[in-house]
Design a protein around this motif. Structure first.
Motif, PDB file in Angstrom:
ATOM      1  N   LYS A  71      24.513  26.756  25.868  1.00 15.26           N
ATOM      2  CA  LYS A  71      25.154  26.229  27.327  1.00 15.26           C
ATOM      3  C   LYS A  71      25.713  27.619  28.023  1.00 15.26           C
ATOM      4  O   LYS A  71      26.361  27.084  28.929  1.00 15.26           O
ATOM      5  CB  LYS A  71      25.712  25.050  27.100  1.00 15.26           C
ATOM      6  CG  LYS A  71      24.968  23.864  26.804  1.00 15.26           C
ATOM      7  CD  LYS A  71      25.805  22.639  26.645  1.00 15.26           C
ATOM      8  CE  LYS A  71      25.012  21.533  26.089  1.00 15.26           C
ATOM      9  NZ  LYS A  71      25.895  20.278  25.945  1.00 15.26           N
ATOM     10  N   ARG A  72      25.776  28.465  27.468  1.00 14.03           N
ATOM     11  CA  ARG A  72      26.517  29.879  28.047  1.00 14.03           C
ATOM     12  C   ARG A  72      28.036  30.166  27.857  1.00 14.03           C
ATOM     13  O   ARG A  72      28.491  30.510  28.727  1.00 14.03           O
ATOM     14  CB  ARG A  72      26.002  29.831  29.393  1.00 14.03           C
ATOM     15  CG  ARG A  72      24.434  30.081  29.635  1.00 14.03           C
ATOM     16  CD  ARG A  72      23.655  31.193  28.746  1.00 14.03           C
ATOM     17  NE  ARG A  72      24.048  32.422  29.083  1.00 14.03           N
ATOM     18  CZ  ARG A  72      23.369  33.312  29.980  1.00 14.03           C
ATOM     19  NH1 ARG A  72      22.415  32.790  30.616  1.00 14.03           N
ATOM     20  NH2 ARG A  72      23.791  34.467  30.074  1.00 14.03           N
ATOM     21  N   GLU A  73      28.514  28.890  26.866  1.00 11.57           N
ATOM     22  CA  GLU A  73      29.990  29.056  26.557  1.00 11.57           C
ATOM     23  C   GLU A  73      30.040  30.274  25.907  1.00 11.57           C
ATOM     24  O   GLU A  73      29.406  30.933  25.117  1.00 11.57           O
ATOM     25  CB  GLU A  73      30.096  27.968  25.625  1.00 11.57           C
ATOM     26  CG  GLU A  73      31.700  28.073  25.362  1.00 11.57           C
ATOM     27  CD  GLU A  73      32.166  26.685  24.659  1.00 11.57           C
ATOM     28  OE1 GLU A  73      33.429  26.720  24.044  1.00 11.57           O
ATOM     29  OE2 GLU A  73      31.265  25.585  24.225  1.00 11.57           O
ATOM     30  N   GLU A 214      27.573  37.164  38.049  1.00 11.23           N
ATOM     31  CA  GLU A 214      26.461  36.298  37.660  1.00 11.23           C
ATOM     32  C   GLU A 214      26.206  35.715  36.429  1.00 11.23           C
ATOM     33  O   GLU A 214      25.807  34.631  36.075  1.00 11.23           O
ATOM     34  CB  GLU A 214      25.038  37.381  37.992  1.00 11.23           C
ATOM     35  CG  GLU A 214      24.855  37.977  39.355  1.00 11.23           C
ATOM     36  CD  GLU A 214      23.914  38.823  39.388  1.00 11.23           C
ATOM     37  OE1 GLU A 214      23.212  38.962  38.499  1.00 11.23           O
ATOM     38  OE2 GLU A 214      23.620  39.303  40.589  1.00 11.23           O
ATOM     39  N   GLN A 215      27.035  36.233  35.563  1.00  9.49           N
ATOM     40  CA  GLN A 215      26.857  35.683  34.173  1.00  9.49           C
ATOM     41  C   GLN A 215      27.758  34.371  33.976  1.00  9.49           C
ATOM     42  O   GLN A 215      28.882  34.423  34.246  1.00  9.49           O
ATOM     43  CB  GLN A 215      27.668  36.911  32.996  1.00  9.49           C
ATOM     44  CG  GLN A 215      26.832  38.056  32.649  1.00  9.49           C
ATOM     45  CD  GLN A 215      27.228  38.708  31.853  1.00  9.49           C
ATOM     46  OE1 GLN A 215      28.451  39.141  31.593  1.00  9.49           O
ATOM     47  NE2 GLN A 215      26.709  39.235  30.599  1.00  9.49           N
ATOM     48  N   PRO A 216      27.180  33.566  33.484  1.00 10.51           N
ATOM     49  CA  PRO A 216      27.816  32.057  33.456  1.00 10.51           C
ATOM     50  C   PRO A 216      29.111  32.301  32.465  1.00 10.51           C
ATOM     51  O   PRO A 216      29.996  31.369  32.879  1.00 10.51           O
ATOM     52  CB  PRO A 216      26.820  31.280  33.035  1.00 10.51           C
ATOM     53  CG  PRO A 216      25.714  31.871  33.357  1.00 10.51           C
ATOM     54  CD  PRO A 216      25.688  33.308  33.225  1.00 10.51           C
ATOM     55  N   GLU A 217      28.923  32.804  31.344  1.00 12.06           N
ATOM     56  CA  GLU A 217      30.207  33.136  30.491  1.00 12.06           C
ATOM     57  C   GLU A 217      31.343  33.654  31.439  1.00 12.06           C
ATOM     58  O   GLU A 217      32.377  33.120  30.772  1.00 12.06           O
ATOM     59  CB  GLU A 217      29.954  34.177  29.451  1.00 12.06           C
ATOM     60  CG  GLU A 217      28.785  33.622  28.524  1.00 12.06           C
ATOM     61  CD  GLU A 217      27.314  34.083  28.801  1.00 12.06           C
ATOM     62  OE1 GLU A 217      26.470  33.915  28.241  1.00 12.06           O
ATOM     63  OE2 GLU A 217      27.045  34.273  30.053  1.00 12.06           O
ATOM     64  N   ARG A 219      31.733  33.843  34.733  1.00 15.14           N
ATOM     65  CA  ARG A 219      31.916  32.937  36.242  1.00 15.14           C
ATOM     66  C   ARG A 219      32.386  31.775  35.995  1.00 15.14           C
ATOM     67  O   ARG A 219      33.275  30.968  36.562  1.00 15.14           O
ATOM     68  CB  ARG A 219      30.491  32.814  36.902  1.00 15.14           C
ATOM     69  CG  ARG A 219      30.575  31.949  38.215  1.00 15.14           C
ATOM     70  CD  ARG A 219      29.193  31.940  38.695  1.00 15.14           C
ATOM     71  NE  ARG A 219      28.292  31.023  38.030  1.00 15.14           N
ATOM     72  CZ  ARG A 219      27.235  31.282  37.726  1.00 15.14           C
ATOM     73  NH1 ARG A 219      26.583  32.368  37.916  1.00 15.14           N
ATOM     74  NH2 ARG A 219      26.552  30.398  36.655  1.00 15.14           N
ATOM     75  N   ASP A 220      31.908  31.011  34.777  1.00 12.52           N
ATOM     76  CA  ASP A 220      32.353  29.590  34.814  1.00 12.52           C
ATOM     77  C   ASP A 220      33.263  29.389  33.734  1.00 12.52           C
ATOM     78  O   ASP A 220      33.771  28.144  33.401  1.00 12.52           O
ATOM     79  CB  ASP A 220      30.862  28.743  34.264  1.00 12.52           C
ATOM     80  CG  ASP A 220      29.890  28.670  35.366  1.00 12.52           C
ATOM     81  OD1 ASP A 220      30.043  28.990  36.455  1.00 12.52           O
ATOM     82  OD2 ASP A 220      28.600  28.804  34.810  1.00 12.52           O
ATOM     83  N   HIS A 221      33.591  30.199  32.973  1.00  9.14           N
ATOM     84  CA  HIS A 221      34.717  30.151  31.863  1.00  9.14           C
ATOM     85  C   HIS A 221      35.863  30.976  32.071  1.00  9.14           C
ATOM     86  O   HIS A 221      36.789  30.713  31.428  1.00  9.14           O
ATOM     87  CB  HIS A 221      33.972  30.376  30.663  1.00  9.14           C
ATOM     88  CG  HIS A 221      32.995  29.461  30.134  1.00  9.14           C
ATOM     89  ND1 HIS A 221      33.149  28.197  29.730  1.00  9.14           N
ATOM     90  CD2 HIS A 221      31.472  29.452  30.265  1.00  9.14           C
ATOM     91  CE1 HIS A 221      31.974  27.396  29.527  1.00  9.14           C
ATOM     92  NE2 HIS A 221      31.131  28.115  29.836  1.00  9.14           N
ATOM     93  N   ASP A 224      39.794  31.758  36.855  1.00  6.33           N
ATOM     94  CA  ASP A 224      39.822  32.599  38.115  1.00  6.33           C
ATOM     95  C   ASP A 224      40.982  33.318  38.149  1.00  6.33           C
ATOM     96  O   ASP A 224      40.767  34.443  38.721  1.00  6.33           O
ATOM     97  CB  ASP A 224      39.733  31.664  39.334  1.00  6.33           C
ATOM     98  CG  ASP A 224      38.253  30.871  39.406  1.00  6.33           C
ATOM     99  OD1 ASP A 224      37.237  31.247  38.629  1.00  6.33           O
ATOM    100  OD2 ASP A 224      38.036  30.027  40.091  1.00  6.33           O
TER     101      ASP A 224
END
Length: 297
Positions: A71-73, A214-217, A219-221, A224
């Protein structure tokens, strides 16, 4: 019984289908974590066709970790720690994962300390994150005293956890590491140290708001607060850090600050306008302009 190679092949297939760039490597690290082994043990087992007996709990844990990675954690969040120079740092949600390129920033700082023959350097780590930079300095330079500043309560908790781990192994280093929660850009943070610091070393938020990773790892984790530099070009917070460093440093003191590869010329010019007599950008191990090195007039 399934061989280690079979386990890795199956896990790597799942990770590859999920778009992971290094599926075999990640699968090996996850298996090593579950089995309490080293990465080299996994490689050896695969080469020799060995079978490892994992109990039901271990197998369930491994499958859960593989699913999280798919899940790209971030891998480091899943295993709960990340290597940085000679340290193994606890990391997890809420803290920026230390990167290998930041090790070059630390090395540049340590080289300068050695060249200047500073036997008890006074160092400030602004935007401490996991504590990677400051804890590396205080453990690698005997006699160094480090003040670290972190604004995020979540990241501060991880820094404190890593400080405590270092203190248990090296009480002297732990005693010389001072952690403060506050705004690293504010003149109200560590004002008592103004004009007394030998080196400010920092990896501030610098990602341009116009360039969302772009990398979910990432951007999403990654938090910010630890990523974005506060402006379209990402230079706002780094410039504020330069101004704060100018106040903290003694004459002849050094600033070592990581930055985006697009920001080198701008930050060099800004530093020269902020009472730094010398300023230049230096490259990381990949040959990209990675950090500012400036000396206070």
């Amino acid at each position: 019984m399934t061989t280690v190679a079979d386990v890795i092949r199956s896990a790597a297939k799942t990770l590859r289908e999920a778009g992971i760039d290094t599926p075999e490597h990640d699968a090996k690290l996850l298996l090593a974590e579950v089995a309490g082994r080293e990465l080299r043990d996994v490689d050896k087992a695969m080469l020799l066709g060995e079978q490892w007996a994992l109990d039901d709990a271990a197998q369930i844990r491994l499958q859960a970790m593989i699913a999280r990675r798919a899940k790209r954690e971030p891998l480091q969040y899943i295993v709960g720690h990340a290597p940085f120079r000679y340290l193994d740092l606890a990391v997890g949600p809420g803290v920026f994962i230390p990167r290998p390129e930041t090790e070059t920033v630390v090395q540049a700082g340590l080289d300068w300390i050695t060249q200047q023959r500073l036997y008890a350097p006074r160092v400030v780590d602004l935007c401490a994150g996991s504590g990677a930079i400051g804890l590396s300095v205080v453990t690698e330079v005997r006699g160094a005293e480090v003040w670290a500043v972190e604004l995020s309560p979540e990241a501060y908790a991880w820094t404190e956890r890593n400080r405590e781990a270092v203190s248990q192994r090296d009480p002297s280093a732990g005693y010389n590491y001072h952690l403060e929660q506050g705004d690293a850009t504010s003149p109200l943070t560590l004002p008592q140290l103004n004009g007394t610091i030998d080196m400010v070393i920092t990896n501030p938020p610098y990602v341009p708001l116009a360039q969302i990773p772009e990398q979910p790892e990432v951007r999403d984790h990654d938090p910010d607060m630890a990523l974005y530099g506060g402006s379209a070009d990402g230079a706002l917070i780094p410039e504020q850090i330069i101004m704060r460093a100018a106040s903290l440093l003694r004459s002849g003191g050094a600033l070592v600050m990581e930055h985006d590869i697009s920001q080198g010329d701008r930050l060099v010019a800004f530093a020269r306008a902020q009472e730094f007599a010398q300023a230049r950008t230096e490259n990381d191990w990949t040959g990209r302009p990675r950090f500012l090195f400036a000396v206070r007039a």
